[in-house]
Design a protein around this motif. Sequence first.
Motif, PDB file in Angstrom:
ATOM      1  N   THR A  45       0.832  -1.194   0.000  1.00  0.00           N
ATOM      2  CA  THR A  45       0.000   0.000   0.000  1.00  0.00           C
ATOM      3  C   THR A  45       0.870   1.249   0.000  1.00  0.00           C
ATOM      4  O   THR A  45       1.571   1.540   0.963  1.00  0.00           O
ATOM      5  N   SER A  46       0.814   1.960  -1.112  1.00  0.00           N
ATOM      6  CA  SER A  46       1.457   3.267  -1.222  1.00  0.00           C
ATOM      7  C   SER A  46       0.356   4.321  -1.118  1.00  0.00           C
ATOM      8  O   SER A  46      -0.575   4.169  -0.335  1.00  0.00           O
ATOM      9  N   SER A  47       0.437   5.375  -1.903  1.00  0.00           N
ATOM     10  CA  SER A  47      -0.551   6.463  -1.849  1.00  0.00           C
ATOM     11  C   SER A  47      -0.357   7.356  -3.052  1.00  0.00           C
ATOM     12  O   SER A  47       0.739   7.438  -3.627  1.00  0.00           O
ATOM     13  N   ILE A  48      -1.417   8.068  -3.422  1.00  0.00           N
ATOM     14  CA  ILE A  48      -1.266   9.100  -4.444  1.00  0.00           C
ATOM     15  C   ILE A  48      -0.257  10.145  -3.977  1.00  0.00           C
ATOM     16  O   ILE A  48       0.361  10.845  -4.785  1.00  0.00           O
ATOM     17  N   GLY A  49      -0.055  10.222  -2.662  1.00  0.00           N
ATOM     18  CA  GLY A  49       0.949  11.127  -2.117  1.00  0.00           C
ATOM     19  C   GLY A  49       2.362  10.794  -2.548  1.00  0.00           C
ATOM     20  O   GLY A  49       3.264  11.625  -2.419  1.00  0.00           O
ATOM     21  N   ASN A  83       2.083  13.072  -5.914  1.00  0.00           N
ATOM     22  CA  ASN A  83       1.566  14.437  -5.904  1.00  0.00           C
ATOM     23  C   ASN A  83       2.028  15.192  -4.668  1.00  0.00           C
ATOM     24  O   ASN A  83       2.580  14.611  -3.742  1.00  0.00           O
ATOM     25  N   ILE A  84       1.776  16.484  -4.648  1.00  0.00           N
ATOM     26  CA  ILE A  84       2.270  17.356  -3.587  1.00  0.00           C
ATOM     27  C   ILE A  84       1.122  17.778  -2.686  1.00  0.00           C
ATOM     28  O   ILE A  84       0.111  18.303  -3.160  1.00  0.00           O
ATOM     29  N   PHE A  85       1.290  17.547  -1.379  1.00  0.00           N
ATOM     30  CA  PHE A  85       0.301  17.942  -0.394  1.00  0.00           C
ATOM     31  C   PHE A  85       1.024  18.653   0.751  1.00  0.00           C
ATOM     32  O   PHE A  85       1.766  18.015   1.504  1.00  0.00           O
ATOM     33  N   PRO A  86       0.861  19.958   0.884  1.00  0.00           N
ATOM     34  CA  PRO A  86       1.545  20.697   1.951  1.00  0.00           C
ATOM     35  C   PRO A  86       1.256  20.106   3.325  1.00  0.00           C
ATOM     36  O   PRO A  86       0.129  19.693   3.608  1.00  0.00           O
ATOM     37  N   THR A  87       2.278  20.061   4.149  1.00  0.00           N
ATOM     38  CA  THR A  87       2.316  19.507   5.507  1.00  0.00           C
ATOM     39  C   THR A  87       2.344  17.974   5.532  1.00  0.00           C
ATOM     40  O   THR A  87       2.510  17.383   6.584  1.00  0.00           O
ATOM     41  N   PHE A  88       2.206  17.338   4.377  1.00  0.00           N
ATOM     42  CA  PHE A  88       2.241  15.877   4.302  1.00  0.00           C
ATOM     43  C   PHE A  88       3.597  15.374   3.795  1.00  0.00           C
ATOM     44  O   PHE A  88       3.710  14.241   3.337  1.00  0.00           O
ATOM     45  N   ALA A  89       4.638  16.196   3.881  1.00  0.00           N
ATOM     46  CA  ALA A  89       5.904  15.879   3.231  1.00  0.00           C
ATOM     47  C   ALA A  89       6.502  14.553   3.701  1.00  0.00           C
ATOM     48  O   ALA A  89       6.949  13.740   2.877  1.00  0.00           O
ATOM     49  N   VAL A 128      -5.918   4.402  -7.568  1.00  0.00           N
ATOM     50  CA  VAL A 128      -7.370   4.375  -7.419  1.00  0.00           C
ATOM     51  C   VAL A 128      -7.789   5.690  -6.779  1.00  0.00           C
ATOM     52  O   VAL A 128      -7.452   5.960  -5.636  1.00  0.00           O
ATOM     53  N   MET A 129      -8.516   6.497  -7.527  1.00  0.00           N
ATOM     54  CA  MET A 129      -8.858   7.836  -7.069  1.00  0.00           C
ATOM     55  C   MET A 129     -10.364   8.030  -6.916  1.00  0.00           C
ATOM     56  O   MET A 129     -11.147   7.463  -7.691  1.00  0.00           O
ATOM     57  N   PRO A 130     -10.796   8.825  -5.937  1.00  0.00           N
ATOM     58  CA  PRO A 130     -12.192   9.264  -5.959  1.00  0.00           C
ATOM     59  C   PRO A 130     -12.460  10.018  -7.255  1.00  0.00           C
ATOM     60  O   PRO A 130     -11.593  10.774  -7.729  1.00  0.00           O
ATOM     61  N   THR A 131     -13.622   9.819  -7.796  1.00  0.00           N
ATOM     62  CA  THR A 131     -13.959  10.503  -9.050  1.00  0.00           C
ATOM     63  C   THR A 131     -13.790  12.004  -8.927  1.00  0.00           C
ATOM     64  O   THR A 131     -13.328  12.667  -9.866  1.00  0.00           O
ATOM     65  N   GLY A 132     -14.112  12.576  -7.764  1.00  0.00           N
ATOM     66  CA  GLY A 132     -14.063  14.018  -7.592  1.00  0.00           C
ATOM     67  C   GLY A 132     -12.735  14.569  -7.136  1.00  0.00           C
ATOM     68  O   GLY A 132     -12.606  15.787  -6.962  1.00  0.00           O
ATOM     69  N   GLN A 133     -11.731  13.709  -6.922  1.00  0.00           N
ATOM     70  CA  GLN A 133     -10.418  14.198  -6.457  1.00  0.00           C
ATOM     71  C   GLN A 133      -9.531  14.490  -7.657  1.00  0.00           C
ATOM     72  O   GLN A 133      -9.145  13.568  -8.385  1.00  0.00           O
ATOM     73  N   PRO A 134      -9.177  15.760  -7.897  1.00  0.00           N
ATOM     74  CA  PRO A 134      -8.428  16.084  -9.114  1.00  0.00           C
ATOM     75  C   PRO A 134      -6.982  15.623  -9.081  1.00  0.00           C
ATOM     76  O   PRO A 134      -6.404  15.359 -10.140  1.00  0.00           O
ATOM     77  N   SER A 135      -6.367  15.561  -7.886  1.00  0.00           N
ATOM     78  CA  SER A 135      -4.947  15.163  -7.847  1.00  0.00           C
ATOM     79  C   SER A 135      -4.596  14.689  -6.442  1.00  0.00           C
ATOM     80  O   SER A 135      -5.399  14.777  -5.515  1.00  0.00           O
ATOM     81  N   THR A 181       3.123  -5.377  -6.733  1.00  0.00           N
ATOM     82  CA  THR A 181       2.245  -4.273  -7.099  1.00  0.00           C
ATOM     83  C   THR A 181       2.326  -3.167  -6.059  1.00  0.00           C
ATOM     84  O   THR A 181       2.287  -3.434  -4.858  1.00  0.00           O
ATOM     85  N   SER A 182       2.414  -1.936  -6.533  1.00  0.00           N
ATOM     86  CA  SER A 182       2.272  -0.761  -5.669  1.00  0.00           C
ATOM     87  C   SER A 182       0.859  -0.226  -5.847  1.00  0.00           C
ATOM     88  O   SER A 182       0.467   0.167  -6.951  1.00  0.00           O
ATOM     89  N   LEU A 183       0.085  -0.230  -4.767  1.00  0.00           N
ATOM     90  CA  LEU A 183      -1.308   0.213  -4.797  1.00  0.00           C
ATOM     91  C   LEU A 183      -1.374   1.630  -4.242  1.00  0.00           C
ATOM     92  O   LEU A 183      -1.019   1.858  -3.081  1.00  0.00           O
ATOM     93  N   GLU A 184      -1.822   2.575  -5.049  1.00  0.00           N
ATOM     94  CA  GLU A 184      -1.756   3.994  -4.710  1.00  0.00           C
ATOM     95  C   GLU A 184      -3.160   4.600  -4.648  1.00  0.00           C
ATOM     96  O   GLU A 184      -3.661   5.131  -5.635  1.00  0.00           O
ATOM     97  N   PRO A 185      -3.804   4.539  -3.482  1.00  0.00           N
ATOM     98  CA  PRO A 185      -5.141   5.133  -3.380  1.00  0.00           C
ATOM     99  C   PRO A 185      -5.080   6.648  -3.201  1.00  0.00           C
ATOM    100  O   PRO A 185      -4.125   7.199  -2.642  1.00  0.00           O
ATOM    101  N   GLY A 186      -6.153   7.299  -3.651  1.00  0.00           N
ATOM    102  CA  GLY A 186      -6.410   8.669  -3.247  1.00  0.00           C
ATOM    103  C   GLY A 186      -7.051   8.653  -1.860  1.00  0.00           C
ATOM    104  O   GLY A 186      -6.793   7.761  -1.053  1.00  0.00           O
TER     105      GLY A 186
END
Length: 258
Positions: A150-154, A157-163, A251-258, A191-196
């Motif tokens: 289990t990885s992550s979309i992180g 992508n860039i998420f401030p304070t989540f460095a 795997v991303m939520p439909t409404g999550q742009p990034s 496999t690397s699984l990268e959820p939003g």
Amino acid sequence: MSAHDISKPLTGRVAVVTGASSGLGEASAEHLAELGAKVAVLARRTDRLEDLVARITKNGGAALALPVDVTDPEALLAAADRVAAELGGADLLFNNAGVMLPSPVDELRTDLWQRQIDLNIKGLMNAIGAFTPQLIAAAAERGVADLINTSSIGARNIFPTFAVYCGTKAFVTHLSTNLRVELGPKNVRVTSLEPGIVGTELQTHVTDAGALEWLDGARQSMEFLEAGDIARTVGFIATLPPRVNIQQVTVMPTGQPS
């Protein structure tokens, strides 16, 4: 292929799930059992594991609860010995235990940094060290085994304070890519699984005010993924023909742009 084979395509396989007391791990353990696998569930909360095993058993599955802290390599080796002795050895590891503790770097919350590194990196490696020999042996005998991290979309992508969190997940993604080169020739798929964003208790561990505000805003603007969505993805990966290795899946939520 019989109707039983179609409905239980993982019959005869043994899956190990870390972080199984809630969220993605809990849902994936239940789904893998529904698909016919025997499941060993690992986490620290004994009561949650026992409840999970009871549900799986009630629904006709087979499961083994192994209370263990994945940051303890010796405890994981002991757990691996029990899996081998009681279930016959793992041919699927869903390496899922993790924690998300965002904070601005200039606050110097080194305690939060260390917890994420210990669990998301060291814990992941401890599980790989404990169970990879079983995966390799199973693949040699049966023609296929799976390591799903289990990885992550992180990781991308860039998420401030989540460095720090994102850095640990970038490690997971890059490690998985490299491990596939090592283990693929031995018939172990990686496999690397990268959820939003998934609606789990992972968010309840967050204490940073800015991150909490961002998460609350995201919750208002989109429908989060559910743990079952990721569980079905794990099941899909594991039931593919042995010749097929999905290296990375986002795997991303439909409404999550990034």
